[in-house]
Motif scaffolding. Structure first.
Motif, PDB file in Angstrom:
ATOM      1  N   GLY A   1      -6.693  13.221  -7.920  1.00 12.05           N
ATOM      2  CA  GLY A   1      -6.273  12.248  -8.928  1.00 12.05           C
ATOM      3  C   GLY A   1      -4.785  11.972  -8.957  1.00 12.05           C
ATOM      4  N   THR A   2      -3.994  12.729  -8.205  1.00  7.89           N
ATOM      5  CA  THR A   2      -2.559  12.450  -8.182  1.00  7.89           C
ATOM      6  C   THR A   2      -2.289  11.202  -7.342  1.00  7.89           C
ATOM      7  N   ILE A   3      -1.133  10.621  -7.561  1.00  9.14           N
ATOM      8  CA  ILE A   3      -0.731   9.414  -6.841  1.00  9.14           C
ATOM      9  C   ILE A   3       0.321   9.788  -5.806  1.00  9.14           C
ATOM     10  N   SER A   4       0.013   9.558  -4.547  1.00  9.36           N
ATOM     11  CA  SER A   4       0.994   9.815  -3.490  1.00  9.36           C
ATOM     12  C   SER A   4       1.817   8.548  -3.246  1.00  9.36           C
ATOM     13  N   VAL A   5       3.000   8.739  -2.699  1.00 12.21           N
ATOM     14  CA  VAL A   5       3.952   7.631  -2.517  1.00 12.21           C
ATOM     15  C   VAL A   5       4.452   7.608  -1.082  1.00 12.21           C
ATOM     16  N   GLU A   6       4.142   6.544  -0.365  1.00 15.97           N
ATOM     17  CA  GLU A   6       4.662   6.349   0.996  1.00 15.97           C
ATOM     18  C   GLU A   6       5.825   5.365   0.894  1.00 15.97           C
ATOM     19  N   TYR A   7       6.963   5.876   0.386  1.00 16.38           N
ATOM     20  CA  TYR A   7       8.062   5.007  -0.021  1.00 16.38           C
ATOM     21  C   TYR A   7       8.671   4.215   1.133  1.00 16.38           C
ATOM     22  N   ALA A   8       8.529   4.692   2.355  1.00 12.73           N
ATOM     23  CA  ALA A   8       9.136   3.999   3.493  1.00 12.73           C
ATOM     24  C   ALA A   8       8.563   2.603   3.693  1.00 12.73           C
ATOM     25  N   ALA A   9       7.362   2.356   3.173  1.00 12.62           N
ATOM     26  CA  ALA A   9       6.711   1.049   3.366  1.00 12.62           C
ATOM     27  C   ALA A   9       7.069   0.041   2.278  1.00 12.62           C
ATOM     28  N   CYS A  10       7.856   0.455   1.297  1.00  9.93           N
ATOM     29  CA  CYS A  10       8.142  -0.413   0.141  1.00  9.93           C
ATOM     30  C   CYS A  10       8.890  -1.683   0.569  1.00  9.93           C
ATOM     31  N   SER A  11       8.410  -2.817   0.077  1.00  9.48           N
ATOM     32  CA  SER A  11       9.065  -4.091   0.380  1.00  9.48           C
ATOM     33  C   SER A  11       9.981  -4.542  -0.753  1.00  9.48           C
ATOM     34  N   GLU A  12      10.158  -3.683  -1.751  1.00 10.87           N
ATOM     35  CA  GLU A  12      11.102  -3.920  -2.851  1.00 10.87           C
ATOM     36  C   GLU A  12      10.776  -5.189  -3.633  1.00 10.87           C
ATOM     37  N   CYS A  13       9.487  -5.427  -3.845  1.00  7.74           N
ATOM     38  CA  CYS A  13       9.072  -6.641  -4.552  1.00  7.74           C
ATOM     39  C   CYS A  13       9.139  -6.493  -6.066  1.00  7.74           C
ATOM     40  N   GLY A  14       9.046  -5.261  -6.577  1.00  7.01           N
ATOM     41  CA  GLY A  14       9.162  -5.026  -8.010  1.00  7.01           C
ATOM     42  C   GLY A  14       7.865  -5.114  -8.803  1.00  7.01           C
ATOM     43  N   ALA A  15       6.757  -5.360  -8.147  1.00  5.69           N
ATOM     44  CA  ALA A  15       5.489  -5.530  -8.872  1.00  5.69           C
ATOM     45  C   ALA A  15       5.076  -4.271  -9.627  1.00  5.69           C
TER      46      ALA A  15
ATOM     47  N   LYS B   1       0.833  -1.224   0.000  1.00  7.75           N
ATOM     48  CA  LYS B   1       0.000   0.000   0.000  1.00  7.75           C
ATOM     49  C   LYS B   1       0.860   1.263   0.000  1.00  7.75           C
ATOM     50  N   VAL B   2       1.918   1.224  -0.795  1.00  9.99           N
ATOM     51  CA  VAL B   2       2.787   2.396  -0.917  1.00  9.99           C
ATOM     52  C   VAL B   2       2.078   3.539  -1.641  1.00  9.99           C
ATOM     53  N   TYR B   3       1.260   3.197  -2.625  1.00  7.76           N
ATOM     54  CA  TYR B   3       0.615   4.217  -3.458  1.00  7.76           C
ATOM     55  C   TYR B   3      -0.829   4.434  -3.022  1.00  7.76           C
ATOM     56  N   ALA B   4      -1.256   5.699  -3.173  1.00  6.74           N
ATOM     57  CA  ALA B   4      -2.653   6.029  -2.904  1.00  6.74           C
ATOM     58  C   ALA B   4      -3.089   7.088  -3.906  1.00  6.74           C
ATOM     59  N   GLU B   5      -4.331   6.994  -4.355  1.00  7.99           N
ATOM     60  CA  GLU B   5      -4.865   8.009  -5.256  1.00  7.99           C
ATOM     61  C   GLU B   5      -5.526   9.092  -4.409  1.00  7.99           C
ATOM     62  N   GLU B   6      -5.058  10.310  -4.574  1.00  8.02           N
ATOM     63  CA  GLU B   6      -5.585  11.431  -3.800  1.00  8.02           C
ATOM     64  C   GLU B   6      -6.846  11.983  -4.462  1.00  8.02           C
ATOM     65  N   ALA B   7      -7.531  12.867  -3.762  1.00 10.72           N
ATOM     66  CA  ALA B   7      -8.803  13.402  -4.250  1.00 10.72           C
ATOM     67  C   ALA B   7      -8.654  14.113  -5.592  1.00 10.72           C
TER      68      ALA B   7
END
Ligand code: SF4
Length: 95
Positions: free
Chosen positions: A55-69, A47-53
């Motif tokens: 329409g932009t995409i926010s990034v909570e990069y600290a939660a990234c598990s580096e899976c590459g998907a 859940k690193v990415y979220a769509e804001e009101a």
């Protein structure tokens, strides 16, 4: 030996957050035009990415598990992703 659940195993992982820079950047225009924004919101297991009101995409990069998907499905130019700087990011624990 006691069996552990998947959430218990995942809880053993450690994160070292790079407080100075994100290792993920979204090109908002390309992400919106190509549908990449909605796709990466849907696919990221952390859940690193979220769509804001707006329409932009926010990034909570600290939660990234580096899976590459997200990289596997992003349109060219929509996403800039690299591994976190040395010693930072997720530290996987076996268990
Ligand atoms: S690499 Fe995996 S965990 Fe990290 S942002 Fe992409 S999909 Fe999410």
């Amino acid at each position: 030996m006691k069996k552990t659940t998947i959430p218990e195993r995942l809880a053993r992982n450690r994160y070292v957050t790079d407080e100075e820079e994100s290792h993920i950047h979204v090109d908002q225009e390309i992400a919106r035009r190509t549908g990449t924004g909605k796709a990466i919101v849907a696919i990221c297991p952390a859940k690193v990415y979220a769509e804001e009101a707006d329409g932009t995409i926010s990034v909570e990069y600290a939660a990234c598990s580096e899976c590459g998907a997200c990289l596997a499905i992003a349109a060219p130019g929509a996403l800039t992703w690299r591994y976190p700087r040395g010693g930072m990011g997720i530290q996987l624990r076996q268990g």
